[in-house]
Write a protein that holds these residues in place. Structure first.
Motif, PDB file in Angstrom:
ATOM      1  N   ASP A  64       0.837  -1.214   0.000  1.00  0.00           N
ATOM      2  CA  ASP A  64       0.000   0.000   0.000  1.00  0.00           C
ATOM      3  C   ASP A  64       0.868   1.258   0.000  1.00  0.00           C
ATOM      4  O   ASP A  64       0.587   2.227  -0.710  1.00  0.00           O
ATOM      5  N   ARG A  81       0.873   4.153  -2.874  1.00  0.00           N
ATOM      6  CA  ARG A  81       0.571   5.538  -2.475  1.00  0.00           C
ATOM      7  C   ARG A  81       1.659   6.489  -2.958  1.00  0.00           C
ATOM      8  O   ARG A  81       1.384   7.602  -3.418  1.00  0.00           O
ATOM      9  N   GLN A 108      -4.449   5.878  -8.202  1.00  0.00           N
ATOM     10  CA  GLN A 108      -5.272   6.121  -7.019  1.00  0.00           C
ATOM     11  C   GLN A 108      -6.282   5.013  -6.805  1.00  0.00           C
ATOM     12  O   GLN A 108      -6.578   4.609  -5.675  1.00  0.00           O
ATOM     13  N   SER A 135      -6.413   2.723  -3.569  1.00  0.00           N
ATOM     14  CA  SER A 135      -7.631   2.637  -2.751  1.00  0.00           C
ATOM     15  C   SER A 135      -7.991   1.188  -2.477  1.00  0.00           C
ATOM     16  O   SER A 135      -8.384   0.810  -1.368  1.00  0.00           O
ATOM     17  N   THR A 136      -7.849   0.310  -3.508  1.00  0.00           N
ATOM     18  CA  THR A 136      -8.186  -1.110  -3.330  1.00  0.00           C
ATOM     19  C   THR A 136      -7.258  -1.753  -2.310  1.00  0.00           C
ATOM     20  O   THR A 136      -7.697  -2.468  -1.390  1.00  0.00           O
ATOM     21  N   THR A 150      -5.607  -0.284  -0.024  1.00  0.00           N
ATOM     22  CA  THR A 150      -5.894   0.304   1.297  1.00  0.00           C
ATOM     23  C   THR A 150      -7.062  -0.391   1.972  1.00  0.00           C
ATOM     24  O   THR A 150      -7.053  -0.674   3.175  1.00  0.00           O
ATOM     25  N   GLN A 151      -8.124  -0.701   1.195  1.00  0.00           N
ATOM     26  CA  GLN A 151      -9.280  -1.392   1.765  1.00  0.00           C
ATOM     27  C   GLN A 151      -8.887  -2.784   2.259  1.00  0.00           C
ATOM     28  O   GLN A 151      -9.296  -3.229   3.345  1.00  0.00           O
TER      29      GLN A 151
END
Length: 615
Positions: A369, A373, A520, A524-525, A527-528
């Motif tokens: 992650d 980022r 992004q 985001s994926t 991060t989830q």
């Protein structure tokens, strides 16, 4: 001397004090009102008569001087139209002079009646001689008109102005006298006000001394007596013979003193009864402190404390039953807590193993992650740089547009300047024509017109020079317009180049935006996923901590139950009917280790930290 005030009630004393103060304030207000009215009357008289009279006299002098100018102007009149205009102005000035005289007489300054009559006679004589001058000039008698102008006309004008100035001086003297009278009256009013102020201060001090003698000091003595009685001392209450509020307070305080003495005797009797009660309670409570719960109260209490004895004995009996029940339950709880502690320790070891595996997985996904980022942030910064480049190009285009517009405005201003130069040419031409006419007229006049001929030559030369300068300005303006056109074309070329650069940067910006959006979305994926695993890791760790806490709590419970049983055995409760024997000891705790045949089952996807807490 002021003993009669002791029989007056407080409202009457305050009414007398405020009445005296009110009368004093009334005298002060009347003095201020009288002084103010006097000064207002003086100021009003000075404003309505003094200033107005000076204004009218000044207008008279101005009208006399204007009449003198008009008669001289009429002597040099050159046309019938100008003659009619001067006649009208003469009548207007004469009417203004008479009007100013009437307004001054209307002020009613009787002390100046003689001087006003003299001024009126001189004004009449001045108007008559002016009319005579106009008549002689109208008939064509120029020598007679000039003689009259320098003779009687001048004498009567000066006489009128002299008489007006005399009135102004007398009015100034009158104003100075009025001002001196006003200053004297103001000084007397100030002294009288100071005297009234001193009297008022003395009266207020006297009223304060009266209130201090009849109210403040008696209240201070009564306060001291009240403090002594409140502290349990004895004191005589003063001022009981007075008829005012102080006497009423003293009477009430005397009743309070008598009631306090009666209450003190009743308290002594109650204290004796309380000693009996407290002694019995102290003995029973001391036995309870030593662990003996069989000591009930048998002493006879007063009737007011009978219920206290009954309640204490009932509470002691309930406590004996409670301690017996606690001793019986402690043995049973000790066995169950040992079994719970063993099971909790096995569950804690398995939970710690699961938590370690989840923690390693969460750390790996967190690294992925962080890298995504960083990539997304770099793409975002690139997009921002592209946005900045587009903003700079747009700013350059706007500046180029403003430059084109500014040059257009300069070109329009140049056209306006061209029209101004054309107007100057016309003015120069007309000036030359005028100079030529003046030269012709000067030639006709002969020797008398030589000066006009010289002026005409100078004006003609000035007109020719103006035409030359206008021609040079037009040539410079034409060159400036050509340069402005060249500059406008250059700026337009720069604007076209900036427009091409803006289109290329816009395409680069679109490509970078798409890359940043993809990065992004991936970030985001991840991060989830990382958040979900982190939540599972946190829940597992919490469960492990809770199992360890449960195991520790079970061990503590076992030790606390043992201590509770030991403490309960310290109490002596005697032979209590209905008690049962302690239950037999249970078998050894059963181990909860999993069998070899059993296999772990997958957790439900909807399991949360709350489910583990319920477990």
């Amino acid at each position: 001397m002021l003993a009669f005030l002791d029989s007056w009630r407080l409202p009457r004393k305050l009414l007398a004090a405020f009445t005296i103060i009110g009368l004093l304030l009334g005298f002060v207000a009347y003095d201020d009102y009288s002084s103010t009215n006097t000064m207002s009357a003086i100021a009003k008289d000075q404003s309505e008569k003094g200033f107005a009279g000076m204004s009218e006299l000044t207008d008279m002098i101005s009208n006399v001087k204007e009449l003198r100018i008009l008669v001289y102007s009429f002597y040099n009149v050159a046309s019938a139209k100008e003659e009619v205009s001067l006649n009208q102005r003469l009548e207007k000035a004469s009417d203004g002079l008479n009007t100013a005289l009437r307004n001054f007489k209307a002020l009613g300054l009787t002390e100046l009646d003689g001087d006003v009559q003299t001024l009126e006679q001189r004004i009449t004589a001045l108007i008559d001689v002016n009319e005579e001058i106009y008549a002689k000039r109208t008939s064509g008698d120029l020598p007679g008109t000039m003689a009259l102008l320098k003779g009687d006309g001048r004498v009567r004008s000066h006489a009128t102005i002299q008489q007006t100035n005399l009135l102004i001086k007398k009015m100034r003297k009158n104003s100075d006298k009025i001002a001196a009278d006003a200053a004297a009256k103001a000084g007397f009013a100030l002294k009288f006000t100071i005297a009234l102020g001193a009297i008022g201060i003395a009266v207020i001090i006297g009223i304060w001394l009266m209130i201090d003698r009849s109210v403040t000091r008696p209240l201070g003595r009564i306060t001291a007596v009240t403090t002594t009685l409140a502290e349990g001392g004895k004191a005589d209450v003063p001022y009981r013979e007075r008829k005012d509020e102080i006497g009423e307070i003293a009477g009430a305080l005397d009743h309070f003193r008598a009631a306090a003495e009666a209450r003190s005797e009743a308290d002594a009797r109650a204290a004796a009864e309380q000693r009996v009660v407290t002694t019995s309670l102290r003995d029973s409570l001391s036995a309870m402190t030593e662990g003996d719960l069989s000591r009930s109260i048998t002493t006879e209490f007063p009737s007011a404390y009978g219920e206290l004895k009954t309640n204490f004995n009932a509470a002691l009996g309930s406590l004996r039953e409670l301690i017996g029940a606690v001793a019986e339950s402690a043995v049973a709880i000790r066995t169950g807590s040992g079994e719970i502690a063993q099971a909790s320790e096995d569950l804690a070891r398995r939970t710690e193993s699961n938590a370690a595996s989840l923690e390693e997985t969460s750390a790996a996904i967190t690294q992925m992650d962080d890298r995504l980022r960083a990539t997304a942030a770099a793409a975002g910064r690139t997009v921002q740089r592209a946005d900045g480049a587009m903003a700079v190009v747009d700013s350059g285009r706007s500046v180029a547009d403003e430059a084109v517009q500014a040059m257009g405005r300069v070109s329009e201003s140049a056209k306006g300047i061209d029209s101004v130069i054309e107007g100057l040419d016309k003015i120069a031409f007309q000036t030359r024509v005028l100079a030529m006419n003046a030269a012709v007229e000067a030639g006709r006049a002969g020797d008398a017109g030589r000066g006009f001929a010289v002026v005409a030559d100078l004006v003609s030369a000035l007109a020719m020079r103006s035409e030359e300068e206008a021609k040079r300005a037009r040539e410079q303006l034409t060159a400036t317009q050509t340069d402005i056109g060249t500059a406008v074309e250059a700026v337009q070329k720069v604007d076209g180049a900036l427009q091409n650069i803006s289109a290329d940067v816009s395409q680069v910006h679109t490509l970078l935006s798409e890359i940043a959006t993809d990065n992004q979305a991936q970030s985001s994926t991840i991060t989830q996923i990382s958040a979900a695993i982190g939540t599972m890791d946190q829940a597992t760790q919490q469960n492990a901590a809770m199992v360890e806490e449960t195991s520790a709590a079970a061990r503590n419970l076992s030790s606390e139950v043992t201590a509770l049983a030991d403490r309960a055995s310290m109490f002596s409760i005697g032979d209590t009917p209905g008690r049962t024997s302690a239950p037999a000891a249970r078998t050894a705790p059963v181990s909860f280790a999993p069998s070899a045949a059993s296999s772990p089952k997958p957790l439900s996807a909807r399991a949360t930290a709350d489910d583990w807490l319920d477990f």
